[in-house]
Design an enzyme around this catalytic site. Sequence first.
Site, PDB file in Angstrom:
ATOM      1  CB  CYS A   1      -1.372   4.655  -6.273  1.00 31.45           C
ATOM      2  SG  CYS A   1       0.282   5.384  -6.784  1.00 31.45           S
TER       3      CYS A   1
ATOM      4  CG  HIS B   1       0.776   0.914  -5.280  1.00 29.60           C
ATOM      5  ND1 HIS B   1      -0.128   1.723  -6.054  1.00 29.60           N
ATOM      6  CD2 HIS B   1       0.045  -0.225  -4.394  1.00 29.60           C
ATOM      7  CE1 HIS B   1      -1.385   1.374  -5.486  1.00 29.60           C
ATOM      8  NE2 HIS B   1      -1.195   0.130  -4.783  1.00 29.60           N
TER       9      HIS B   1
ATOM     10  CG  ASP C   1      -3.818  -0.376  -2.496  1.00 35.99           C
ATOM     11  OD1 ASP C   1      -4.373   0.603  -3.075  1.00 35.99           O
ATOM     12  OD2 ASP C   1      -2.947  -0.997  -3.239  1.00 35.99           O
TER      13      ASP C   1
END
Length: 226
Positions: A122, A162, A177
């Site tokens: 991520c 994250h 995202d």
Amino acid sequence: MKCILYFLIFTFALMLHAQRTDFNEISFEKADKIAKQYKGEDLYSLPILTLRLTAQLETDVERFRAIYSWVCRNIKGDYNLTSENEHKRRKFKDSPEALALWNELCKRQVFKRLREEKETLCTGYAFLIKELANLAGIECEIVHGYGRMNGAKFADTAMANHSWNAVKLNGKWYLCDATWSSGIIDMNTYLFEFDFDDSFFLMHPQEFAKSHQPTEQQWTLLGPEH
């Protein structure tokens, strides 16, 4: 009368929050087409890649869409590195020095694999989105926090797990995202499968907050200033 007043206040609050419907009049077809046109481009010259993705587009939101679409369609999630990172962070959570050393080592691995293999976790997705957006003259930040999956509570996660992005378009901040938009890892084979899902592209902050909790409250974008 009171119910009507509450409804009007709620409606006004929703209008204040940045959301994808702000751009309903803009088609992303051209931006997505350009992103597909440059499928397979390498990451050794980000300025050139940025120019190719954005030069033919007129608005910042279209330029950002082309960048976002390209990243999500070309960068794979790295299951092994993600799993190793989660394991090490849990292992060193009570040892700040060891955790700092691991974070530095992991950062080098992330950028190396991102550049050479176009695989990442991520933080790599968020970094690349920010770099390409900034090169296009678009203000973009990396947001760290907690991602909630499989019904887990945010409180169940002791450490931030994250990263995603906030991007400023037309004077307003929006959330996205790329990690969760890009695809999934098949848990039978541990191989990544591209499956572009743009629901996390400029998602409404209230909806985004159901699965994302930033470590810095300002990045919920739910305050009155947003």
